[in-house]
Design a protein around this motif. Structure first.
Motif, PDB file in Angstrom:
ATOM      1  N   THR A 115       0.833  -1.191   0.000  1.00 42.80           N
ATOM      2  CA  THR A 115       0.000   0.000   0.000  1.00 42.80           C
ATOM      3  C   THR A 115       0.877   1.254   0.000  1.00 42.80           C
ATOM      4  O   THR A 115       2.101   1.186   0.186  1.00 42.80           O
ATOM      5  CB  THR A 115      -0.978  -0.019   1.180  1.00 42.80           C
ATOM      6  OG1 THR A 115      -0.268  -0.337   2.381  1.00 42.80           O
ATOM      7  CG2 THR A 115      -2.052  -1.078   0.953  1.00 42.80           C
ATOM      8  N   ILE A 116       0.257   2.408  -0.206  1.00 41.04           N
ATOM      9  CA  ILE A 116       1.000   3.612  -0.578  1.00 41.04           C
ATOM     10  C   ILE A 116       1.957   4.105   0.500  1.00 41.04           C
ATOM     11  O   ILE A 116       2.924   4.796   0.194  1.00 41.04           O
ATOM     12  CB  ILE A 116       0.006   4.734  -0.996  1.00 41.04           C
ATOM     13  CG1 ILE A 116       0.721   5.914  -1.661  1.00 41.04           C
ATOM     14  CG2 ILE A 116      -0.828   5.187   0.193  1.00 41.04           C
ATOM     15  CD1 ILE A 116       1.389   5.565  -2.963  1.00 41.04           C
ATOM     16  N   GLU A 117       1.720   3.740   1.767  1.00 42.83           N
ATOM     17  CA  GLU A 117       2.637   4.182   2.821  1.00 42.83           C
ATOM     18  C   GLU A 117       3.928   3.356   2.858  1.00 42.83           C
ATOM     19  O   GLU A 117       4.886   3.714   3.546  1.00 42.83           O
ATOM     20  CB  GLU A 117       1.947   4.129   4.193  1.00 42.83           C
ATOM     21  CG  GLU A 117       1.798   2.747   4.804  1.00 42.83           C
ATOM     22  CD  GLU A 117       0.579   1.994   4.274  1.00 42.83           C
ATOM     23  OE1 GLU A 117       0.313   0.878   4.785  1.00 42.83           O
ATOM     24  OE2 GLU A 117      -0.102   2.506   3.363  1.00 42.83           O
ATOM     25  N   HIS A 118       3.982   2.275   2.108  1.00 41.43           N
ATOM     26  CA  HIS A 118       5.137   1.376   2.115  1.00 41.43           C
ATOM     27  C   HIS A 118       6.375   2.069   1.522  1.00 41.43           C
ATOM     28  O   HIS A 118       6.264   2.887   0.599  1.00 41.43           O
ATOM     29  CB  HIS A 118       4.806   0.131   1.284  1.00 41.43           C
ATOM     30  CG  HIS A 118       5.751  -1.009   1.476  1.00 41.43           C
ATOM     31  ND1 HIS A 118       6.970  -1.076   0.832  1.00 41.43           N
ATOM     32  CD2 HIS A 118       5.657  -2.132   2.228  1.00 41.43           C
ATOM     33  CE1 HIS A 118       7.585  -2.194   1.179  1.00 41.43           C
ATOM     34  NE2 HIS A 118       6.811  -2.846   2.028  1.00 41.43           N
ATOM     35  N   PRO A 119       7.574   1.751   2.035  1.00 38.20           N
ATOM     36  CA  PRO A 119       8.794   2.355   1.492  1.00 38.20           C
ATOM     37  C   PRO A 119       8.979   2.134  -0.012  1.00 38.20           C
ATOM     38  O   PRO A 119       9.644   2.944  -0.673  1.00 38.20           O
ATOM     39  CB  PRO A 119       9.914   1.666   2.284  1.00 38.20           C
ATOM     40  CG  PRO A 119       9.266   1.291   3.585  1.00 38.20           C
ATOM     41  CD  PRO A 119       7.850   0.938   3.245  1.00 38.20           C
TER      42      PRO A 119
END
Length: 276
Positions: free
Chosen positions: A142-146
């Motif tokens: 998901t978008i918060e992933h590094p």
């Protein structure tokens, strides 16, 4: 922020410790914030594992046929969304990220238009369909992933969230992270249900007048099941949020009061020179 530790008295929109149960439905409860009037349910999704070795194939013939049937309904709508994007910038060789990509149909349409398409989809069965049907490699992260925040910071000219914002555990944080991967001058496109509709308002009135016995459409608008509706914005709440996060709203369309499609459609731009 984790799903296990979330305190539902804390508003998911403004952050105030001012939310309390107001509408008790069959399967869930709608929290309402006394500070900003945001409506959200008191349940969150547990996200699927990101470990490939733990994933098993879930796409069988029955699931494939069901998805194909749904695609016929969705294609025209997504073609309209593609036309909206194309009105704002040329798509040829434009790098686009579709958050909540589903089975990859919009990414496929982007590629047909000459764009380079990336997609995020946490549900394995949809990623499998996208790979087999469209040869699209959607990402589970998901978008918060590094993978996105570090490797793709400031990267995309276009980010889309079609029918996604209402499903997210933490919509404010997701939008903030989406903005991080946009180029200066990049464009955000989204649509989401509107709480301003007549159908929502009359459901609230019915709930109050019947002391909760008849919530009308509220039971169908919200669900604790995985990836179902967790919150619904008013137009004002959504535009205020977008501007608070530093974007400029460049186009806003909303359904009429009695329109059953019940949609807000918004285009916003990140400050800076053109993303092209």
């Amino acid at each position: 922020m984790t799903t296990e530790s979330y305190d539902f008295s804390r508003c998911k929109l403004c952050g105030a410790a001012a939310a309390a149960p107001r509408y008790r439905l069959k399967t869930t409860t709608i929290q309402v914030c006394a500070a900003c009037d945001f409506h959200f349910i008191n349940q969150l999704d547990v996200m699927p594992t990101e470990r490939p070795e733990a994933e098993v194939r879930t796409l069988d013939v029955v699931a494939w046929n069901f998805i194909e049937k749904q695609l016929k309904k969705n294609r025209r709508l997504l073609e309209q969304r593609l036309a909206l994007v194309a009105r704002h910038l040329p798509l040829n060789e434009t790098e686009c990220l579709d958050i909540g990509a589903g089975v990859g149909l919009f990414g496929h349409l982007l590629q047909e238009a000459g764009a380079t398409s990336f997609g995020i989809e946490p549900q394995l069965i949809f990623r499998q369909f996208a790979e087999e049907k469209y040869r699209l490699q959607l990402r589970a992260e998901t978008i918060e992933h590094p993978f996105w925040q570090e490797r793709h910071a400031g990267h995309f000219a276009v980010v889309t969230l079609w029918d996604t914002l209402e499903h997210l555990n933490f919509p404010v944080e997701t939008l903030r992270d989406a903005i991080q991967v946009m180029k200066p001058g990049g464009l955000l496109f989204l649509d989401t249900p509107s709480r301003d509709s007549f159908y929502y308002r009359i459901s609230e009135w019915s709930y109050r007048l019947s002391n909760g016995a008849n919530p009308l459409f509220l039971n169908s608008l919200y669900s604790p099941k995985p990836f179902r509706h967790k919150q619904i914005f008013t137009v004002q709440q959504l535009t205020d949020l977008i501007e608070r996060l530093g974007l400029k709203v460049v186009e806003l369309n909303r359904s009429g009061l009695f329109d059953s499609s019940n949609k807000i459609m918004l285009v916003a731009q990140k400050p800076g020179d053109s993303a092209r």
